[in-house]
Design a protein around this motif. Sequence first.
Motif, PDB file in Angstrom:
ATOM      1  N   ARG A  33      50.550 -11.901  16.217  1.00  0.00           N
ATOM      2  CA  ARG A  33      51.080 -11.673  17.568  1.00  0.00           C
ATOM      3  C   ARG A  33      51.505 -10.224  17.757  1.00  0.00           C
ATOM      4  NH1 ARG A  33      54.197 -16.763  16.780  1.00  0.00           N
ATOM      5  NH2 ARG A  33      52.844 -18.397  17.567  1.00  0.00           N
ATOM      6  N   ILE A  34      52.165  -9.683  16.726  1.00  0.00           N
ATOM      7  CA  ILE A  34      52.599  -8.282  16.804  1.00  0.00           C
ATOM      8  C   ILE A  34      51.387  -7.367  16.893  1.00  0.00           C
ATOM      9  CG2 ILE A  34      53.674  -6.408  15.486  1.00  0.00           C
ATOM     10  CD1 ILE A  34      55.688  -8.543  14.466  1.00  0.00           C
ATOM     11  N   ASN A  35      50.372  -7.622  16.072  1.00  0.00           N
ATOM     12  CA  ASN A  35      49.151  -6.812  16.118  1.00  0.00           C
ATOM     13  C   ASN A  35      48.472  -6.931  17.474  1.00  0.00           C
ATOM     14  OD1 ASN A  35      49.440  -5.808  13.542  1.00  0.00           O
ATOM     15  ND2 ASN A  35      48.181  -7.387  12.594  1.00  0.00           N
ATOM     16  N   HIS A  36      48.374  -8.144  17.994  1.00  0.00           N
ATOM     17  CA  HIS A  36      47.760  -8.342  19.304  1.00  0.00           C
ATOM     18  C   HIS A  36      48.556  -7.595  20.377  1.00  0.00           C
ATOM     19  CE1 HIS A  36      45.701 -10.210  22.651  1.00  0.00           C
ATOM     20  NE2 HIS A  36      46.879 -10.576  23.147  1.00  0.00           N
ATOM     21  N   HIS A  37      49.877  -7.718  20.315  1.00  0.00           N
ATOM     22  CA  HIS A  37      50.729  -7.019  21.276  1.00  0.00           C
ATOM     23  C   HIS A  37      50.532  -5.502  21.149  1.00  0.00           C
ATOM     24  CE1 HIS A  37      54.047  -6.332  23.971  1.00  0.00           C
ATOM     25  NE2 HIS A  37      54.618  -5.525  23.081  1.00  0.00           N
ATOM     26  N   SER A  38      50.406  -5.001  19.924  1.00  0.00           N
ATOM     27  CA  SER A  38      50.184  -3.561  19.707  1.00  0.00           C
ATOM     28  C   SER A  38      48.856  -3.126  20.316  1.00  0.00           C
ATOM     29  CB  SER A  38      50.192  -3.236  18.214  1.00  0.00           C
ATOM     30  OG  SER A  38      51.454  -3.494  17.658  1.00  0.00           O
ATOM     31  N   VAL A  39      47.824  -3.950  20.134  1.00  0.00           N
ATOM     32  CA  VAL A  39      46.514  -3.633  20.705  1.00  0.00           C
ATOM     33  C   VAL A  39      46.603  -3.604  22.232  1.00  0.00           C
ATOM     34  CG1 VAL A  39      44.168  -4.526  21.028  1.00  0.00           C
ATOM     35  CG2 VAL A  39      45.178  -4.482  18.743  1.00  0.00           C
ATOM     36  N   VAL A  40      47.297  -4.584  22.810  1.00  0.00           N
ATOM     37  CA  VAL A  40      47.453  -4.631  24.263  1.00  0.00           C
ATOM     38  C   VAL A  40      48.202  -3.396  24.752  1.00  0.00           C
ATOM     39  CG1 VAL A  40      48.582  -5.872  26.157  1.00  0.00           C
ATOM     40  CG2 VAL A  40      47.283  -7.140  24.433  1.00  0.00           C
ATOM     41  N   MET A  42      48.422  -0.477  23.281  1.00  0.00           N
ATOM     42  CA  MET A  42      47.555   0.701  23.094  1.00  0.00           C
ATOM     43  C   MET A  42      46.501   0.773  24.206  1.00  0.00           C
ATOM     44  SD  MET A  42      48.684   2.504  20.682  1.00  0.00           S
ATOM     45  CE  MET A  42      47.335   3.624  20.442  1.00  0.00           C
ATOM     46  N   LYS A  43      45.922  -0.378  24.546  1.00  0.00           N
ATOM     47  CA  LYS A  43      44.934  -0.382  25.630  1.00  0.00           C
ATOM     48  C   LYS A  43      45.572   0.027  26.951  1.00  0.00           C
ATOM     49  CE  LYS A  43      41.592  -3.618  23.728  1.00  0.00           C
ATOM     50  NZ  LYS A  43      40.947  -4.932  23.842  1.00  0.00           N
ATOM     51  N   LYS A  44      46.787  -0.488  27.200  1.00  0.00           N
ATOM     52  CA  LYS A  44      47.483  -0.093  28.421  1.00  0.00           C
ATOM     53  C   LYS A  44      47.789   1.395  28.416  1.00  0.00           C
ATOM     54  CE  LYS A  44      49.645  -4.492  29.639  1.00  0.00           C
ATOM     55  NZ  LYS A  44      50.919  -5.213  29.810  1.00  0.00           N
ATOM     56  N   LEU A  45      48.180   1.916  27.261  1.00  0.00           N
ATOM     57  CA  LEU A  45      48.468   3.343  27.149  1.00  0.00           C
ATOM     58  C   LEU A  45      47.204   4.167  27.392  1.00  0.00           C
ATOM     59  CD1 LEU A  45      50.491   5.569  26.477  1.00  0.00           C
ATOM     60  CD2 LEU A  45      49.926   5.268  24.065  1.00  0.00           C
ATOM     61  N   GLU A  46      46.080   3.740  26.800  1.00  0.00           N
ATOM     62  CA  GLU A  46      44.810   4.443  27.017  1.00  0.00           C
ATOM     63  C   GLU A  46      44.431   4.422  28.494  1.00  0.00           C
ATOM     64  OE1 GLU A  46      41.875   2.668  24.482  1.00  0.00           O
ATOM     65  OE2 GLU A  46      42.906   3.278  22.648  1.00  0.00           O
ATOM     66  N   LEU A  47      44.565   3.245  29.116  1.00  0.00           N
ATOM     67  CA  LEU A  47      44.248   3.145  30.542  1.00  0.00           C
ATOM     68  C   LEU A  47      45.174   4.031  31.370  1.00  0.00           C
ATOM     69  CD1 LEU A  47      43.541  -0.675  30.972  1.00  0.00           C
ATOM     70  CD2 LEU A  47      41.901   1.198  31.164  1.00  0.00           C
ATOM     71  N   SER A  48      46.434   4.042  31.011  1.00  0.00           N
ATOM     72  CA  SER A  48      47.392   4.887  31.731  1.00  0.00           C
ATOM     73  C   SER A  48      47.011   6.361  31.587  1.00  0.00           C
ATOM     74  CB  SER A  48      48.796   4.647  31.177  1.00  0.00           C
ATOM     75  OG  SER A  48      49.718   5.486  31.793  1.00  0.00           O
ATOM     76  N   GLU A  49      46.615   6.766  30.387  1.00  0.00           N
ATOM     77  CA  GLU A  49      46.187   8.154  30.169  1.00  0.00           C
ATOM     78  C   GLU A  49      44.925   8.463  30.962  1.00  0.00           C
ATOM     79  OE1 GLU A  49      45.856   8.367  25.922  1.00  0.00           O
ATOM     80  OE2 GLU A  49      48.012   8.653  25.634  1.00  0.00           O
ATOM     81  N   LYS A  50      43.992   7.504  30.992  1.00  0.00           N
ATOM     82  CA  LYS A  50      42.763   7.708  31.763  1.00  0.00           C
ATOM     83  C   LYS A  50      43.083   7.811  33.253  1.00  0.00           C
ATOM     84  CE  LYS A  50      39.500   5.510  28.602  1.00  0.00           C
ATOM     85  NZ  LYS A  50      38.591   4.377  28.386  1.00  0.00           N
TER      86      LYS A  50
END
Length: 126
Positions: A33-40, A42-50
Amino acid sequence: MSSSSPFSFHSPKHADRFFLEHGTMFAKKSMERINHHSVVVMKKLELSEKIDASKQRIAQTVQKTLEQNKEWEEVRDKTMELGEKFNGAVNDAASTLASKWKSLQQQQKSCLTEEEEEEEAARRLM
């Protein structure tokens, strides 16, 4: 064995193994769950940066467009000013030519009148 416990085990060793296995499964599920949450995240952070990068590119494009529009307005204004000056010069030249033409016509008429008078005077003398 306690009567208040929801679990009943044959031996303490069996209880230890049960809790160790279930604790390991719980820890493993928690890590997943922690890994999945971290991936989510990170994806949100990448999208925010984009999105931020896209916003910046759009802002730069808008700024360049505004600058180009300002330059085009200046060119348009200068062109209109030169056009007005050119039209004024053409009108002045046309007016000058018209008045010279009238002057030449007047001179031609007076020359013809003088010639006619000379011819009339020559006929009288004959």
